[in-house]
Design a protein around this motif. Structure first.
Motif, PDB file in Angstrom:
ATOM      1  N   ALA A  14       6.691   3.228  14.652  1.00  0.00           N
ATOM      2  CA  ALA A  14       5.930   4.447  14.942  1.00  0.00           C
ATOM      3  C   ALA A  14       5.061   4.769  13.736  1.00  0.00           C
ATOM      4  CB  ALA A  14       6.860   5.617  15.246  1.00  0.00           C
ATOM      5  N   GLY A  15       3.843   5.220  14.015  1.00  0.00           N
ATOM      6  CA  GLY A  15       2.923   5.537  12.933  1.00  0.00           C
ATOM      7  C   GLY A  15       2.194   4.303  12.434  1.00  0.00           C
ATOM      8  N   THR A  16       1.159   4.545  11.649  1.00  0.00           N
ATOM      9  CA  THR A  16       0.336   3.442  11.146  1.00  0.00           C
ATOM     10  C   THR A  16       0.174   3.451   9.634  1.00  0.00           C
ATOM     11  OG1 THR A  16      -1.676   4.766  11.463  1.00  0.00           O
ATOM     12  CG2 THR A  16      -1.001   3.333  13.289  1.00  0.00           C
ATOM     13  N   THR A  17       0.532   4.544   8.968  1.00  0.00           N
ATOM     14  CA  THR A  17       0.323   4.628   7.525  1.00  0.00           C
ATOM     15  C   THR A  17       1.649   4.538   6.786  1.00  0.00           C
ATOM     16  OG1 THR A  17       0.447   7.059   7.538  1.00  0.00           O
ATOM     17  CG2 THR A  17      -1.729   6.060   7.824  1.00  0.00           C
ATOM     18  N   PRO A  18       1.643   3.965   5.576  1.00  0.00           N
ATOM     19  CA  PRO A  18       2.886   3.830   4.813  1.00  0.00           C
ATOM     20  C   PRO A  18       3.241   5.124   4.100  1.00  0.00           C
ATOM     21  CG  PRO A  18       1.074   2.956   3.538  1.00  0.00           C
ATOM     22  CD  PRO A  18       0.493   3.368   4.866  1.00  0.00           C
ATOM     23  N   GLY A  19       4.513   5.245   3.768  1.00  0.00           N
ATOM     24  CA  GLY A  19       4.951   6.340   2.925  1.00  0.00           C
ATOM     25  C   GLY A  19       5.415   7.565   3.682  1.00  0.00           C
ATOM     26  N   MET A  20       6.574   8.082   3.276  1.00  0.00           N
ATOM     27  CA  MET A  20       7.059   9.349   3.806  1.00  0.00           C
ATOM     28  C   MET A  20       6.218  10.496   3.241  1.00  0.00           C
ATOM     29  SD  MET A  20      11.105   8.379   3.407  1.00  0.00           S
ATOM     30  CE  MET A  20      11.657  10.084   3.360  1.00  0.00           C
ATOM     31  N   LEU A  21       6.389  11.687   3.807  1.00  0.00           N
ATOM     32  CA  LEU A  21       5.575  12.823   3.370  1.00  0.00           C
ATOM     33  C   LEU A  21       5.911  13.281   1.957  1.00  0.00           C
ATOM     34  CD1 LEU A  21       5.290  15.216   6.451  1.00  0.00           C
ATOM     35  CD2 LEU A  21       3.472  13.868   5.375  1.00  0.00           C
ATOM     36  N   LEU A  70       9.630   5.518  -1.461  1.00  0.00           N
ATOM     37  CA  LEU A  70       9.244   6.601  -0.556  1.00  0.00           C
ATOM     38  C   LEU A  70       7.750   6.582  -0.258  1.00  0.00           C
ATOM     39  CD1 LEU A  70      10.532  10.182  -0.427  1.00  0.00           C
ATOM     40  CD2 LEU A  70       8.083   9.868  -0.748  1.00  0.00           C
ATOM     41  N   GLN A  71       6.939   6.303  -1.264  1.00  0.00           N
ATOM     42  CA  GLN A  71       5.490   6.331  -1.068  1.00  0.00           C
ATOM     43  C   GLN A  71       4.951   5.092  -0.355  1.00  0.00           C
ATOM     44  OE1 GLN A  71       3.248   8.260  -4.632  1.00  0.00           O
ATOM     45  NE2 GLN A  71       5.169   7.450  -5.472  1.00  0.00           N
ATOM     46  N   THR A 118       0.837  -1.189   0.000  1.00  0.00           N
ATOM     47  CA  THR A 118       0.000   0.000   0.000  1.00  0.00           C
ATOM     48  C   THR A 118       0.875   1.243   0.000  1.00  0.00           C
ATOM     49  OG1 THR A 118      -0.137  -0.080   2.411  1.00  0.00           O
ATOM     50  CG2 THR A 118      -1.899  -1.158   1.178  1.00  0.00           C
ATOM     51  N   THR A 119       0.327   2.332  -0.501  1.00  0.00           N
ATOM     52  CA  THR A 119       1.094   3.561  -0.632  1.00  0.00           C
ATOM     53  C   THR A 119       0.280   4.749  -0.148  1.00  0.00           C
ATOM     54  OG1 THR A 119       0.301   3.992  -2.876  1.00  0.00           O
ATOM     55  CG2 THR A 119       2.305   2.659  -2.653  1.00  0.00           C
ATOM     56  N   SER A 120       0.978   5.849   0.081  1.00  0.00           N
ATOM     57  CA  SER A 120       0.347   7.131   0.382  1.00  0.00           C
ATOM     58  C   SER A 120       0.860   8.156  -0.614  1.00  0.00           C
ATOM     59  CB  SER A 120       0.678   7.586   1.805  1.00  0.00           C
ATOM     60  OG  SER A 120       0.132   6.703   2.768  1.00  0.00           O
ATOM     61  N   PRO A 121       0.014   9.073  -1.060  1.00  0.00           N
ATOM     62  CA  PRO A 121       0.463  10.071  -2.033  1.00  0.00           C
ATOM     63  C   PRO A 121       1.429  11.068  -1.411  1.00  0.00           C
ATOM     64  CG  PRO A 121      -1.758  10.571  -1.285  1.00  0.00           C
ATOM     65  CD  PRO A 121      -1.407   9.227  -0.713  1.00  0.00           C
ATOM     66  N   ILE A 122       2.292  11.613  -2.237  1.00  0.00           N
ATOM     67  CA  ILE A 122       3.215  12.657  -1.797  1.00  0.00           C
ATOM     68  C   ILE A 122       2.421  13.915  -1.458  1.00  0.00           C
ATOM     69  CG2 ILE A 122       4.975  14.259  -2.661  1.00  0.00           C
ATOM     70  CD1 ILE A 122       6.225  11.847  -4.101  1.00  0.00           C
ATOM     71  N   GLN A 123       2.713  14.491  -0.291  1.00  0.00           N
ATOM     72  CA  GLN A 123       2.027  15.704   0.140  1.00  0.00           C
ATOM     73  C   GLN A 123       2.948  16.914   0.204  1.00  0.00           C
ATOM     74  OE1 GLN A 123       0.156  14.041   3.854  1.00  0.00           O
ATOM     75  NE2 GLN A 123      -1.733  14.734   2.864  1.00  0.00           N
ATOM     76  N   VAL A 124       4.216  16.689   0.546  1.00  0.00           N
ATOM     77  CA  VAL A 124       5.200  17.773   0.617  1.00  0.00           C
ATOM     78  C   VAL A 124       6.181  17.599  -0.536  1.00  0.00           C
ATOM     79  CG1 VAL A 124       7.032  18.848   1.971  1.00  0.00           C
ATOM     80  CG2 VAL A 124       4.999  17.944   3.125  1.00  0.00           C
ATOM     81  N   TYR A 125       6.306  18.626  -1.349  1.00  0.00           N
ATOM     82  CA  TYR A 125       7.195  18.588  -2.511  1.00  0.00           C
ATOM     83  C   TYR A 125       7.754  19.997  -2.639  1.00  0.00           C
ATOM     84  CZ  TYR A 125       8.605  16.841  -7.197  1.00  0.00           C
ATOM     85  OH  TYR A 125       9.298  16.400  -8.314  1.00  0.00           O
ATOM     86  N   GLY A 126       8.884  20.226  -1.958  1.00  0.00           N
ATOM     87  CA  GLY A 126       9.335  21.597  -1.793  1.00  0.00           C
ATOM     88  C   GLY A 126      10.799  21.802  -2.109  1.00  0.00           C
TER      89      GLY A 126
END
Length: 376
Positions: free
Chosen positions: A323-330, A315-316, A43-51
């Motif tokens: 620590a934490g429960t969701t996959p993927g870095m920010l 990364l995703q 499973t993945t999480s979308p990128i939220q911080v792209y700076g």
């Protein structure tokens, strides 16, 4: 210079270290690091911080008021990847000297302790396009000034940082790179004073409430700071800081080395005394070089060959390691836009970065403006 100096240890080195210390954690870390992308969760999480950090046109001093026509020429790629959408959703103006801010210095390059180039016109240039703006307080050049300011009056420094954030409508990034004896009591007072003015805001609606910290690329540099920050400021149950940035190492890493660095934050270092606790993937970003090197980097102009491409799947999908429960870095941070060094390449024309960062923004459907961040 903004650098999280870190020497990547190989899986073999970690196994040898484990044999010498009698710890069981190092082999597990080595196995995960050597497996690389193959260990990615399903499973993945979308990128939220792209700076991107932005160093201005004078190697990160921002010592003159910018001509906004020239500023747009040098930075237009940040607000337009080629289709009218910004290439990034965050710009961090780098750097503010913490001692000058505490003293309220007024000279040819500063007003009330802040660089004259970091003015409302520059902030509005980005925010008018939906790009969040922060100011970076510190950087390795100002480590001694951080130490002095924290020893003199950290509470007042926090209050002045909060006032500057209010004045410009920006957030603040803490870049304190004392690797041997950081003043953590003083830094706690600074953060408490800032949070008394701008409380933690999980919604992200208040830009002045965004308060972050820079850590090293992995867990073997800035150890004292990382131990304290992970345990006290970056938990998912009682967050004080919004997130951390795992900074760039001393040179552009390979794909596997970058992933191994970031995995160290996820796993923590239980063999240390005191240990470094695991950091939730949702509580940090990973950083790569964009400029300041002898040649134009693919991270700037060739997405297919860039680290933001080759590490993207990992990364995703990086799984929590305690620590934490969701996959993927920010997400990603890029060092650095415009002219971070007099000796290396800049991101000004003809070396703008739509072909790397911009295509990455399209590929990952980076949201602009930045949404409320995952909290766990």
């Amino acid at each position: 210079m903004h650098t999280g100096r870190f020497r990547t240890l190989s899986a073999t080195t970690l196994l040898v270290a484990a044999a010498l210390t009698g710890t069981a954690a190092a082999p597990a870390q080595a196995a995960r690091a050597s497996a690389g992308s193959a260990t990615a969760a399903s499973t993945t999480s979308p990128i939220q911080v792209y700076g991107a950090w932005d160093c201005g046109n004078d190697e990160c001093t921002w010592g003159t008021v910018r001509n906004m026509t020239d500023f747009d020429t040098n930075n237009h790629w940040l607000i337009d990847r080629g289709d009218g959408t910004p290439s990034v959703n965050l710009v961090v103006l780098s750097f503010v000297d913490p001692l000058k801010l505490l003293d309220g210095t007024n000279d040819t390059g500063d007003v009330n302790g802040a660089p004259v180039g970091m003015d409302q016109a520059v902030v509005n240039y980005f925010t008018s396009h939906g790009v969040r703006v922060m100011l970076s307080l510190g950087g390795v050049t100002y480590t001694a000034d951080w130490d002095t300011a924290l020893s003199q009056n950290p509470t007042l420094l926090g209050q002045k940082a909060a006032a500057l954030a209010t004045q410009l409508g920006v957030g603040i990034e803490i870049d304190y790179e004392n690797s041997t004896s950081p003043n953590l009591t003083g830094l706690q007072s600074f953060i408490s004073a800032y949070r008394a003015v701008h409380p933690y805001d999980a919604t992200g609606a208040d830009p002045t409430a965004r308060l972050t910290i820079d850590l090293a690329a992995g867990d073997r540099y800035l150890i004292g700071l990382t131990q304290y920050a992970t345990a006290n400021w970056l938990s998912t149950s009682n967050p004080v800081l919004d997130y951390a940035n795992a900074m760039v190492p001393n040179k552009q890493p390979s794909t596997s080395a970058a992933e191994a660095n970031w995995q160290q934050h996820i796993d923590g270092e239980p063999q240390y005394s005191p240990p470094i606790a695991p950091l939730a993937p949702a509580k940090f970003t990973g950083s790569v070089y964009l400029a300041g090197q002898p040649q134009v980097l693919p991270e700037c102009n060739n997405f297919a060959s860039s680290l933001e491409s080759t590490t993207g799947s990992w990364l995703q999908s990086a799984a929590p390691g305690g620590a934490g429960t969701t996959p993927g870095m920010l997400g990603y941070m890029f060092w650095a836009a415009e002219t971070p060094s007099a000796r290396g390449m800049s991101t000004t024309p003809p070396n703008t970065c739509q072909g790397g960062v911009g295509i990455g923004s399209t590929t990952y459907a980076v949201p602009v403006p930045m949404p409320a961040l995952r909290q766990g």
